[in-house]
Write a protein that holds these residues in place. Sequence first.
Motif, PDB file in Angstrom:
ATOM      1  N   LEU A 104       0.822  -1.210   0.000  1.00  0.00           N
ATOM      2  CA  LEU A 104       0.000   0.000   0.000  1.00  0.00           C
ATOM      3  C   LEU A 104       0.853   1.256   0.000  1.00  0.00           C
ATOM      4  CD1 LEU A 104      -2.955   1.179   0.415  1.00  0.00           C
ATOM      5  CD2 LEU A 104      -2.399   1.211   2.862  1.00  0.00           C
ATOM      6  N   HIS A 105       2.036   1.161   0.602  1.00  0.00           N
ATOM      7  CA  HIS A 105       2.894   2.331   0.751  1.00  0.00           C
ATOM      8  C   HIS A 105       4.123   2.262  -0.152  1.00  0.00           C
ATOM      9  CE1 HIS A 105       0.282   3.569   3.886  1.00  0.00           C
ATOM     10  NE2 HIS A 105       0.588   2.574   4.668  1.00  0.00           N
ATOM     11  N   SER A 106       4.026   1.512  -1.233  1.00  0.00           N
ATOM     12  CA  SER A 106       5.081   1.516  -2.250  1.00  0.00           C
ATOM     13  C   SER A 106       4.635   2.395  -3.409  1.00  0.00           C
ATOM     14  CB  SER A 106       5.345   0.095  -2.754  1.00  0.00           C
ATOM     15  OG  SER A 106       4.238  -0.384  -3.507  1.00  0.00           O
ATOM     16  N   THR A 107       5.583   2.838  -4.196  1.00  0.00           N
ATOM     17  CA  THR A 107       5.244   3.622  -5.385  1.00  0.00           C
ATOM     18  C   THR A 107       4.340   2.807  -6.306  1.00  0.00           C
ATOM     19  OG1 THR A 107       7.387   4.737  -5.236  1.00  0.00           O
ATOM     20  CG2 THR A 107       6.209   4.917  -7.326  1.00  0.00           C
ATOM     21  N   ARG A 108       4.681   1.528  -6.473  1.00  0.00           N
ATOM     22  CA  ARG A 108       3.869   0.663  -7.330  1.00  0.00           C
ATOM     23  C   ARG A 108       2.452   0.542  -6.800  1.00  0.00           C
ATOM     24  NH1 ARG A 108       5.444  -5.627  -7.980  1.00  0.00           N
ATOM     25  NH2 ARG A 108       4.671  -5.674  -5.841  1.00  0.00           N
ATOM     26  N   GLY A 109       2.317   0.344  -5.502  1.00  0.00           N
ATOM     27  CA  GLY A 109       0.986   0.210  -4.919  1.00  0.00           C
ATOM     28  C   GLY A 109       0.142   1.447  -5.132  1.00  0.00           C
ATOM     29  N   ARG A 110       0.746   2.600  -4.927  1.00  0.00           N
ATOM     30  CA  ARG A 110       0.006   3.855  -5.115  1.00  0.00           C
ATOM     31  C   ARG A 110      -0.374   4.051  -6.573  1.00  0.00           C
ATOM     32  NH1 ARG A 110       4.412   5.851  -1.376  1.00  0.00           N
ATOM     33  NH2 ARG A 110       3.420   5.875   0.676  1.00  0.00           N
ATOM     34  N   ALA A 111       0.562   3.733  -7.480  1.00  0.00           N
ATOM     35  CA  ALA A 111       0.259   3.881  -8.909  1.00  0.00           C
ATOM     36  C   ALA A 111      -0.878   2.948  -9.302  1.00  0.00           C
ATOM     37  CB  ALA A 111       1.500   3.591  -9.743  1.00  0.00           C
ATOM     38  N   HIS A 112      -0.866   1.725  -8.792  1.00  0.00           N
ATOM     39  CA  HIS A 112      -1.935   0.783  -9.118  1.00  0.00           C
ATOM     40  C   HIS A 112      -3.277   1.253  -8.566  1.00  0.00           C
ATOM     41  CE1 HIS A 112       0.781  -2.949 -10.020  1.00  0.00           C
ATOM     42  NE2 HIS A 112       0.857  -1.999 -10.927  1.00  0.00           N
ATOM     43  N   LEU A 113      -3.262   1.815  -7.357  1.00  0.00           N
ATOM     44  CA  LEU A 113      -4.517   2.322  -6.795  1.00  0.00           C
ATOM     45  C   LEU A 113      -5.054   3.490  -7.623  1.00  0.00           C
ATOM     46  CD1 LEU A 113      -4.158   2.273  -2.902  1.00  0.00           C
ATOM     47  CD2 LEU A 113      -5.506   0.771  -4.356  1.00  0.00           C
ATOM     48  N   LEU A 114      -4.171   4.386  -8.029  1.00  0.00           N
ATOM     49  CA  LEU A 114      -4.628   5.515  -8.847  1.00  0.00           C
ATOM     50  C   LEU A 114      -5.152   5.029 -10.193  1.00  0.00           C
ATOM     51  CD1 LEU A 114      -1.844   8.112  -8.021  1.00  0.00           C
ATOM     52  CD2 LEU A 114      -4.287   8.376  -7.561  1.00  0.00           C
ATOM     53  N   TRP A 115      -4.486   4.020 -10.765  1.00  0.00           N
ATOM     54  CA  TRP A 115      -4.972   3.472 -12.029  1.00  0.00           C
ATOM     55  C   TRP A 115      -6.352   2.844 -11.831  1.00  0.00           C
ATOM     56  CZ3 TRP A 115      -6.609  -1.183 -13.988  1.00  0.00           C
ATOM     57  CH2 TRP A 115      -6.747  -1.247 -15.383  1.00  0.00           C
ATOM     58  N   GLU A 116      -6.518   2.107 -10.745  1.00  0.00           N
ATOM     59  CA  GLU A 116      -7.818   1.489 -10.454  1.00  0.00           C
ATOM     60  C   GLU A 116      -8.885   2.548 -10.210  1.00  0.00           C
ATOM     61  OE1 GLU A 116      -8.905  -1.558 -10.554  1.00  0.00           O
ATOM     62  OE2 GLU A 116      -7.094  -2.767 -10.704  1.00  0.00           O
ATOM     63  N   LEU A 117      -8.478   3.665  -9.606  1.00  0.00           N
ATOM     64  CA  LEU A 117      -9.422   4.761  -9.391  1.00  0.00           C
ATOM     65  C   LEU A 117      -9.912   5.293 -10.730  1.00  0.00           C
ATOM     66  CD1 LEU A 117     -10.462   6.465  -6.880  1.00  0.00           C
ATOM     67  CD2 LEU A 117      -8.845   8.192  -7.634  1.00  0.00           C
ATOM     68  N   MET A 118      -8.990   5.431 -11.680  1.00  0.00           N
ATOM     69  CA  MET A 118      -9.370   5.894 -13.013  1.00  0.00           C
ATOM     70  C   MET A 118     -10.187   4.833 -13.765  1.00  0.00           C
ATOM     71  SD  MET A 118      -7.966   8.942 -13.146  1.00  0.00           S
ATOM     72  CE  MET A 118      -8.028   9.151 -11.374  1.00  0.00           C
ATOM     73  N   GLN A 119      -9.935   3.555 -13.425  1.00  0.00           N
ATOM     74  CA  GLN A 119     -10.687   2.462 -14.043  1.00  0.00           C
ATOM     75  C   GLN A 119     -12.128   2.457 -13.558  1.00  0.00           C
ATOM     76  OE1 GLN A 119      -9.818   0.656 -16.392  1.00  0.00           O
ATOM     77  NE2 GLN A 119     -11.069  -1.164 -16.422  1.00  0.00           N
ATOM     78  N   GLY A 120     -12.318   2.771 -12.277  1.00  0.00           N
ATOM     79  CA  GLY A 120     -13.658   2.997 -11.748  1.00  0.00           C
ATOM     80  C   GLY A 120     -14.501   1.776 -11.492  1.00  0.00           C
ATOM     81  N   GLU A 121     -13.887   0.605 -11.283  1.00  0.00           N
ATOM     82  CA  GLU A 121     -14.677  -0.608 -11.061  1.00  0.00           C
ATOM     83  C   GLU A 121     -14.592  -1.127  -9.638  1.00  0.00           C
ATOM     84  OE1 GLU A 121     -14.065  -2.239 -15.613  1.00  0.00           O
ATOM     85  OE2 GLU A 121     -13.016  -3.161 -13.938  1.00  0.00           O
ATOM     86  N   VAL A 122     -13.405  -1.056  -9.037  1.00  0.00           N
ATOM     87  CA  VAL A 122     -13.213  -1.604  -7.692  1.00  0.00           C
ATOM     88  C   VAL A 122     -13.255  -0.503  -6.642  1.00  0.00           C
ATOM     89  CG1 VAL A 122     -11.669  -2.938  -6.212  1.00  0.00           C
ATOM     90  CG2 VAL A 122     -11.843  -3.482  -8.651  1.00  0.00           C
ATOM     91  N   LEU A 123     -12.655   0.627  -6.958  1.00  0.00           N
ATOM     92  CA  LEU A 123     -12.573   1.721  -5.987  1.00  0.00           C
ATOM     93  C   LEU A 123     -13.658   2.759  -6.266  1.00  0.00           C
ATOM     94  CD1 LEU A 123      -8.698   2.202  -5.923  1.00  0.00           C
ATOM     95  CD2 LEU A 123     -10.118   0.964  -4.285  1.00  0.00           C
ATOM     96  N   PRO A 124     -14.500   3.027  -5.306  1.00  0.00           N
ATOM     97  CA  PRO A 124     -15.604   3.991  -5.495  1.00  0.00           C
ATOM     98  C   PRO A 124     -15.192   5.423  -5.163  1.00  0.00           C
ATOM     99  CG  PRO A 124     -15.814   2.937  -3.354  1.00  0.00           C
ATOM    100  CD  PRO A 124     -14.573   2.360  -3.994  1.00  0.00           C
ATOM    101  N   ASN A 125     -16.100   6.340  -5.420  1.00  0.00           N
ATOM    102  CA  ASN A 125     -16.041   7.727  -4.937  1.00  0.00           C
ATOM    103  C   ASN A 125     -14.993   8.606  -5.601  1.00  0.00           C
ATOM    104  OD1 ASN A 125     -18.099   7.016  -3.136  1.00  0.00           O
ATOM    105  ND2 ASN A 125     -16.601   6.399  -1.576  1.00  0.00           N
TER     106      ASN A 125
END
Length: 969
Positions: free
Chosen positions: A599-620
């Motif tokens: 969660l606190h790696s650069t890769r983890g943050r980049a993946h979360l931001l990508w998922e946020l833009m994807q809009g399927e798993v992460l809401p809001n």
Amino acid sequence: MLSSTSPFVVLPSSHVRAHDTFPQAGELEKQLRAEVRGEVRFDAGSRALYATDASNYRQVPIGLVVPLDEQDVETTVRICRQFDAPILSRGAGTSLAGQGCNAAVILDFSKYMNKMDAVDPTLRTIRVQPGIVLDRVREAAERFELTFAPDPATHSRCTVGGMIGNNSCGVHGLMGGKTVDNIESLDLLLYDGTRMRVGKTSVVELERLIAGGGRIGEIYGELKQLRDAYAELVRTRFPKIPRRVSGFNLDELLPENGFNVARALVGSEGTCAVILGATLQLVESPQFRTLVGVGFKDIYIAADHVPQILQHHPIGLEGMDGLLLDAMRSKQKSVDDLALLPEGRGFLLAEFGGATQVEANERARGLADALTVWPSAPAARIYTQAEAPRVWHIRESALGATAFVPGQGTGWEGWEDAAVDPAQLGSYLRGIAALMKEFGYRSPMYGHFGQGCVHMRHNFDLETETGILAFREFIERAAEIALAHGGSLSGEHGDGQARGALLPKMFGPELMEAFRSFKRVWDPGNKLNPGKLIDAHQPHEDLRLGADYKPWQPETHFAFAEDAGSLASAALRCVGVGACRKQDAGAMCPSFMATGEELHSTRGRAHLLWELMQGEVLPNQWKNEQVKESLDLCLACKACKSECPVSVDMATYKAEFLAHHYKGKRRPLEHYAFGRIDLWARLASFAPGVVNAINAAPVIGGGMRSLLHIHEKRTFPRFAKSFLRERQKAQASGSGEVFLWADTFNNYFHPSTMRAAYAVLQSAGFCVSLPKQHLCCGRPLYDFGMLDTAKQYLLKVLDALAPQLAAGSPIIVLEPSCASVFRDELVNLLPKDPRATKLRDQTFLLSEFLVHHAPNYVPPQVDAKIIVHGHCHHRATMGMQDEMSLLRATGAEVELLDSGCCGMAGPFGFEKGKFEVSQTLAERVLLPAVRREAERAIIVSDGFSCCEQITQNTTARPKHLAEVLAGGS
């Protein structure tokens, strides 16, 4: 290119949430939480984090378990079995063929199950847990002049469990083979709960185990039957090449190989058993090595000459082409190191080992001398001990360097690591090159040429139906070329999903049935990493992108010019290489170094931001709290911008996210207190003594700390009289004009640095001018995403500096974080303002200016040792070369600490909730070095935050470069 009769159809990407399609996920989570002593995470953020690995594929998992120990693993498997839930064992998540993601419960061993026993130097073995990082094993073994031979480029973060799963190899396969060749035994847990230790099995032992009955007897009996049924087919159909990684290792069950069950399971990619531990075989590590670089006209000619170079018995023989070097130059990666390579567009790196340096040198010289009599003799260079690591760094950077190239986009895996006999390598590469030309693809070529294994990353179009069908047909035909050369579809990274469906081409229907039988022996219910390697999903299924990929494209403050103006594209840069997961060197990624959390790696943050833009798993969208939590521990050190192979710029992404997250929302008080520190500092400078006394008062100061959530062990930095006010009536003198930027930190807290810099510039013969008003670059504003205010600050600066910008005057900045604003954020926030480009180009650190624009300047001699801690922004944006050059010119003994981020990072280290992380980072290298050297050395640290971290934890008083140059010894 693409035939109209293509047998393939586009399959939808796996944009389904496995958690939602597994009806009992809630009950499963509940029971796991009740019994597992480690960590159980079924939240949306954790599932998004682990939805992909370093491949093209994405499958959102059911949930995540981070086991504390073997008991936790047994408990997890038992509970998953009750719910009929599939399981995926995962190491560092750097798998390139899709075997590291699945719609399953993921076991992440890397956080806790990362221990090892002592090395047995007599037996040359060591027992390890699956989550141990390879470099920790190698460090332990080297104390006895031993090593674990397989050493992939990801050695700083890959786990041994993952290496066993993928049958990894690396640079020194010539010296010690693949992982399979170095495994003594494995401790296993099967999906049905069976535990067993496996390894080499004698005839007597095999019969005893079968006779013992039970589940273990059944397994050995079925394996014996499998061996007897397919032995001759295995002998004839398995290619006799150094790098056959595809398929299961049924050859290890043959009598001539000792019925080695452990080695038969290496490369099974978690599809057969859960590995709880392994006993590794170690080999001699040549303590003296010499590297030779050989340059050819192109990579094909280089490949043609591999057999001749192998006759000289190198311990490693690597190749890389000119396209790789072009990619690195375009990203300004290792540019000085590239100059070490000989002339050419195709390169071989041959390493020789010896019992002495003389012996290693003689072997290297033997090759170099032999090259001189070759027809069209290639250029060669024997490297010094100081040069060799720099050249190896070029080779190790290849995957990341080719994964994303500005102006060209992402290079995707897919046809990534096929291997052929080294004698066939030149012909194979020419065949693949012709196929690439037909399809309009490009790819650098690099890899383990001494064993015929070549890595590639192609510019596949994975976002349109036509592009995906072309990709699928290309890998089908590439497979035929590799097999026509007697090769293997995978030579290092495994089959997974990228190549699993192609295996029938290589092995035929009979051996494929043998593979299925082998899988059924261990996992009859197909619950361990299903859909990978055997009966795999199609290579164009479950794509991270896909023809239905339509990310959210919100308006942003930053321009993201290199990413087509898209934050989604910027986050997509991260292909999962995982360089941010190293914990032993460099500055990236400090929060991962402290927590060990994805969660606190650069890769983890980049993946979360990508998922946020994807809009399927992460809401809001922007208001998502889990994304904010991940970014909260980002120190905005910018180390990822330079150390990340694809230059992910998390500091910028964080500022962008926070700007939107707090839009229309009340901000915490500390955002204004720290973000607008320039205003408070300016006010305090009128009566600094009074303000300092108030801050130090127990009641008032304590109340302020509480109000601003500052940790009780932190003291407020001491304000000082403004340097600018002090110099109001000073007359400028000198010939060439330079402008000395009065940043908030040095102007209002450390005016001695400003005085020193002023004096140094004058002594160098320059006329020094100063700001006539209070100006601030707004550096602290970015930490909180206060980007509208940051733009106002920058526009004010551009207006105020109009005369200097028009005159082309050098602008000297003393605080590295302020210089990085002008070099980086400025043009990203104001891309259409030509003044922004001018200011960027006219900004210099003191060291840069003196080295490159003051040819007559001679620094004073310093009779002392100097210890240097480089500010993160200094390292990332400007580099430390000029500073070190200048300090060494003083005649002092100078040491640059590999201390990474100091942990203070502006307001970060003051905050209560981040104090522990801050101290952990400081104590990793920096503070121990300062305590050890403070009495006999000058501590140089140009960053205000870094100085604060040192002074708040030690009695040392660090100096800025300007103070050293002004004061001499």
